[in-house]
Design an enzyme around this catalytic site. Structure first.
Site, PDB file in Angstrom:
ATOM      1  N   THR A 224       0.722  -1.291   0.129  1.00  0.00           N
ATOM      2  CA  THR A 224       0.082  -0.014   0.006  1.00  0.00           C
ATOM      3  C   THR A 224       0.834   1.369  -0.078  1.00  0.00           C
ATOM      4  OG1 THR A 224      -0.119   0.362   2.445  1.00  0.00           O
ATOM      5  CG2 THR A 224      -1.614  -1.397   1.501  1.00  0.00           C
TER       6      THR A 224
ATOM      7  N   GLY B  16       4.789   2.593   9.856  1.00  0.00           N
ATOM      8  CA  GLY B  16       4.764   3.747  11.239  1.00  0.00           C
ATOM      9  C   GLY B  16       3.325   3.429  11.729  1.00  0.00           C
TER      10      GLY B  16
ATOM     11  N   GLY C   8       0.689   5.273  11.202  1.00  0.00           N
ATOM     12  CA  GLY C   8      -0.414   5.661  10.498  1.00  0.00           C
ATOM     13  C   GLY C   8      -0.750   4.185   9.818  1.00  0.00           C
ATOM     14  N   THR C   9       0.237   3.530   9.680  1.00  0.00           N
ATOM     15  CA  THR C   9       0.060   2.051   8.787  1.00  0.00           C
ATOM     16  C   THR C   9      -0.634   1.300   9.974  1.00  0.00           C
ATOM     17  OG1 THR C   9       1.922   2.321   7.354  1.00  0.00           O
ATOM     18  CG2 THR C   9       0.858   0.175   7.770  1.00  0.00           C
TER      19      THR C   9
ATOM     20  N   ARG D  64      -2.563   2.208  12.603  1.00  0.00           N
ATOM     21  CA  ARG D  64      -3.801   2.802  12.742  1.00  0.00           C
ATOM     22  C   ARG D  64      -4.639   2.392  11.789  1.00  0.00           C
ATOM     23  NH1 ARG D  64      -7.210   5.402  11.052  1.00  0.00           N
ATOM     24  NH2 ARG D  64      -6.226   6.022   9.032  1.00  0.00           N
TER      25      ARG D  64
ATOM     26  N   THR E  53       8.375   6.748  12.003  1.00  0.00           N
ATOM     27  CA  THR E  53       9.162   7.492  12.490  1.00  0.00           C
ATOM     28  C   THR E  53       9.043   7.564  14.103  1.00  0.00           C
ATOM     29  OG1 THR E  53       8.679   9.197  10.444  1.00  0.00           O
ATOM     30  CG2 THR E  53       9.483  10.305  12.881  1.00  0.00           C
TER      31      THR E  53
ATOM     32  N   ASP F 225      -6.346  -0.304  30.050  1.00  0.00           N
ATOM     33  CA  ASP F 225      -6.744   0.226  31.354  1.00  0.00           C
ATOM     34  C   ASP F 225      -8.083   0.794  31.309  1.00  0.00           C
ATOM     35  OD1 ASP F 225      -6.337   2.588  30.306  1.00  0.00           O
ATOM     36  OD2 ASP F 225      -5.076   3.335  31.940  1.00  0.00           O
TER      37      ASP F 225
ATOM     38  N   LEU G  19      -9.284   3.568  30.044  1.00  0.00           N
ATOM     39  CA  LEU G  19      -9.316   5.057  30.335  1.00  0.00           C
ATOM     40  C   LEU G  19      -8.547   5.737  29.298  1.00  0.00           C
ATOM     41  CD1 LEU G  19      -8.538   5.083  34.160  1.00  0.00           C
ATOM     42  CD2 LEU G  19     -10.952   5.649  32.599  1.00  0.00           C
TER      43      LEU G  19
ATOM     44  N   GLU H 176      -1.209  11.192  11.711  1.00  0.00           N
ATOM     45  CA  GLU H 176      -1.880  11.535  10.505  1.00  0.00           C
ATOM     46  C   GLU H 176      -2.969  12.714  10.864  1.00  0.00           C
ATOM     47  OE1 GLU H 176      -1.514   9.922   7.828  1.00  0.00           O
ATOM     48  OE2 GLU H 176      -0.033   8.575   8.395  1.00  0.00           O
TER      49      GLU H 176
END
Length: 303
Positions: free
Chosen positions: A40, A66, A68-69, A71, A91, A213, A215, A270
């Site tokens: 990708t 990183g 973003g990937t 996530r 990064t 946790d 939270l 991002e």
């Protein structure tokens, strides 16, 4: 039947894909897996490719890239029983660092194909699922101003260099509501909401944050005057849990932030567009992650 693992590779982060593929296929075969490598070039594409891989029968997904990937893959896997494995190549690698996932390819593959799993929380910032941290204000401005070239050449120091240039500036008026409570009014540079408490470079901004946790941890950064940022830096470097006027921290399951101006916003490094508000809600236990043996259960010592 041999199970299939999908390797979601961010081509912007990986230079030598044939080497990665050779090492990954060998590791998969040694552990009794078949591997499919899927390339990708954007977070949106990684999310779509992950969903397609799971629909096609993948029982394990590796995010190679990183935050973003990670996530994007996490958003696709949220609420499923398909675990996510991480090969950190970004990064900051905030979630991987918080979970103790090694940076070397061989060690990360060993963890990913290993037996140890941990169910962690996710969070949703105005419809965008994230695993590490979201924010509005200065932090997002730094994310937006740090070029891909700077990140590639200097790593997390690219964020630091950009951030230093943006330290001078004025504070913005914010109102923060925690779990529907009364508004907290502050003039600040940014408000961040973390599922983990790390900054790029491994510095701890939210020392109480744990990814499982139940939270969210909130940080309000409000330095003022010539000693403002040095005080914030000292608080971070010393991991002091004490709150004061330059850095306040709270915990909640729902965080509603409104600002008196349109500000940049980010989730896991991002940009998610400018806006005068950001609402973050917890998705408890939303993701199953492969982790080293020592991190299979959450603990303050481990995190």
């Amino acid at each position: 039947m041999t199970p299939t693992a999908a390797l979601i590779v961010n081509r912007k982060r990986i230079r030598h894909v044939p080497h990665l593929q050779h090492r990954s296929v060998a590791a998969a075969a040694a552990c009794g897996w078949k591997l499919e490598l899927l390339e990708t070039r954007s977070a949106d594409a990684a999310q779509d490719v992950t969903r397609e891989a799971v629909a096609a029968g993948a029982r394990l997904v590796f995010a190679v890239g990183g935050d973003g990937t990670v996530r994007a893959c996490a958003q696709a896997l949220a609420g499923t029983e398909v675990p996510l494995a991480i090969v950190p190549r970004g990064t900051a690698n905030l979630l991987a660092t918080a979970l103790g996932i090694p940076s070397s390819l061989g060690a990360a593959l060993t963890v990913g194909f290993g037996p140890h799993e941990r169910r962690i929380d996710l969070a949703v910032a105005d419809g965008v699922t994230f695993a590490a941290m979201a924010g509005i204000g200065l932090d997002a401005a730094v994310v937006g101003a740090t070029t891909a070239g700077m990140k590639g050449a200097a790593g997390w120091l690219g964020y630091a260099a950009t951030g230093v240039r943006r330290l001078p500036g004025t504070r913005t008026g914010f109102e923060i509501r925690l779990d529907g409570g009364p508004p907290i009014g502050r003039r600040a540079r940014c408000v961040v909401v973390g599922n983990v408490g790390l900054l790029p470079g491994g510095f701890v901004l939210l020392p109480e944050a744990r990814p499982d946790d139940g939270l969210l941890d909130v940080g309000i950064l409000a330095p003022a005057g010539p000693l403002g940022w040095p005080r914030v830096a000292w608080r971070v470097l010393s991991r002091s849990p004490r709150d004061d006027a330059v850095l306040e921290r709270y915990q909640a399951r729902r965080v509603e932030i409104s600002a008196e101006a349109q500000l940049p916003r980010q989730a896991d490094g991002e940009l998610i567009g400018t806006g005068a508000s950001l609402t973050v809600t917890l998705a408890p236990g939303g993701l199953l992650v492969r982790v080293p043996a020592a991190r299979r259960r959450g603990s303050r010592a481990a995190d």
